[in-house]
Design a protein around this motif. Structure first.
Motif: not given
Length: 468
Positions: A362-377
């Motif tokens: 559940k935690a990794i799925q939540q980490a995929k949501n809400h575009m929270i990796t966008i800093t990496e772009l």
């Protein structure tokens, strides 16, 4: 009936007054008996031994005094009750010793000793024990945090800023942050212990004594680490109380913050933490409930403990620098209660942490949501395409807004669509897949202190080695 006459009838006659007894003398006596009883006898014994060694009293007198002290100390303190014949526990104990060895000999026990230096020493003895217990309990809590952190160096989850999903991290990284915070609080407790564990004995009322006593010897016998050299300082200071209170406030405030976070994670809506059945409570009417009351109580008790510490600070504030009741009988129980409550929190949360479960899927799925990796772009555009970071940030923000307008998560958007929105940059499928992958995001944060599993593993190893 005349108002004053009515009061006198209700109050009775004589000294001390009825209200003075019920509202002050007896409550103070009961607190002294509860908290200071054994510390008082430690001081009587140590001081008597010193008087003998210094030749101030004879060996025979000292032995008889010590025998009387031992016999009174063996009395069940619960059987000792307040008496109007004695102002406080100090005089009552001296009287009981006198009943065994004679008043004249019991009086010699008081040579070069005052209620002032004795009281300060008793307070310090009791407080140092509470601080020491808290240090040990905090260290055990820290071990539990480190244990769970080591299990979850690869457990990806969302980190939050301003209560909003921010960037991916790991549960291990998060727990290690709490561990480090707790270590600083342990250091604050240890410093408070050093400040508290200094002997005031020999200061007497405030200016020492004309008898040739050995203050250092009493310090040694009472297991103090040092001596408060200036006798005025020994009696007048309250900084050891403030430092003890401040360490307590910091510890409990910091604990309360992450306990609140744990409660959020344990909610059904978030669902990352599961508290063991041993530490939850069911509902009397709703069969489905698993209420994490152990953590709720811990949060409340932590707030109460911090409140006791704040009370100590306020009671000392603007009091004269010297012997004054404000820092004594009415204040001390607040500090003792504060540490008692802190110990409950530390022990409860250790049990919760050792036995809790973390939902990695559940935690990794939540980490995929809400575009929270966008800093990496933004980082990729700046790092691999030499676009100034502020412009790269603007482009990444544009992608996030476009995704939001299309009701899509980043990983749901094909790279071709992303490239159209970027206009002057072309990302490969592989590059985009890595940008939207929270695992990749975390692994790339591999500098000192980052959430990369390798970095966190190294940090944990260093902390384990340091604690051994």
């Amino acid at each position: 009936m005349d108002f004053v006459k009515q009061f006198e009838m209700d109050e009775g006659v004589g000294f001390p007054g009825k209200t003075y007894i019920t509202e002050l003398l007896k409550p103070v006596f009961d607190d002294q008996k509860k908290y200071l009883f054994h510390a008082m006898f430690m001081i009587h014994k140590a001081h008597t031994i010193m008087l003998k060694e210094q030749g101030i009293i004879s060996e025979n007198d000292a032995d008889r005094i010590l025998d009387g002290i031992a016999k009174v100390e063996s009395i069940n303190k619960d059987e000792i009750e307040y008496s109007i014949l004695y102002e406080d526990l100090f005089f009552l104990v001296e009287s009981k010793i006198g009943e065994i060895i004679g008043e004249e000999l019991a009086g010699k026990m008081h040579i070069a000793k005052s209620r002032n230096d004795m009281g300060e020493a008793m307070y310090r003895i009791v407080i140092r024990d509470y601080i020491n217990q808290s240090i040990e309990a905090a260290k055990k809590l820290a071990e539990a945090l480190l244990y769970q952190a080591e299990l979850h160096v690869n457990s990806i989850m969302p980190a939050h800023t301003h209560t909003q999903p921010a960037q991916p991290t790991t549960f291990g990284h998060y727990l290690l942050a709490i561990y480090d915070n707790l270590q600083r609080d342990i250091k604050r407790l240890e410093q408070a212990y050093r400040t508290v564990n200094q002997s005031p004995m020999g200061a007497a009322a405030i200016t020492t004594t004309g008898f040739p006593i050995n203050r250092e010897r009493v310090m040694e016998l009472l297991h103090f680490d040092g001596l408060i050299e200036n006798s005025y300082d020994a009696i007048g200071t309250g900084d050891y109380l403030m430092e003890s209170a401040q360490a307590l406030i910091s510890l409990m405030t910091n604990c309360g913050r992450w306990i609140q976070e744990f409660l959020r994670m344990a909610s059904k809506e978030v669902g990352l933490l599961k508290v063991s059945d041993a530490y939850v409570q069911i509902s009397s009417i709703m069969p489905q409930k698993r209420n994490p009351v152990s953590m709720e109580h811990s949060r409340a008790i932590a707030s109460s403990a911090a409140g006791e510490g704040m009370t100590v600070i306020h009671m000392i504030h603007n009091t004269p620098y010297g012997d004054i009741n404000d820092t004594e009988d009415d204040l001390q129980p607040h500090l003792y209660l504060g540490y008692q409550k802190a110990l409950r929190v530390l022990k409860l949360m250790r049990a919760v942490i050792v036995t809790m479960d973390f939902d990695q899927e559940k935690a990794i799925q939540q980490a995929k949501n809400h575009m929270i990796t966008i800093t990496e772009l933004a980082d990729v555009l700046a790092r691999d395409y030499q676009i100034p970071f502020r412009r790269a940030h603007q482009k990444a923000s544009k992608i996030a807004k476009k995704a939001l307008n299309n009701d899509k998560e980043l990983y749901e958007i094909p790279v071709d669509q992303v490239n159209d929105w970027l206009e002057d940059v072309t990302l490969s499928n592989e590059a985009w897949d890595m940008i939207v992958d929270p695992i990749c995001f975390v692994e790339r944060r591999s500098i000192t202190g980052g959430p990369s599993p390798n970095v966190v593993t190294e940090m944990i190893a260093r902390r384990k080695n340091k604690s051994e």
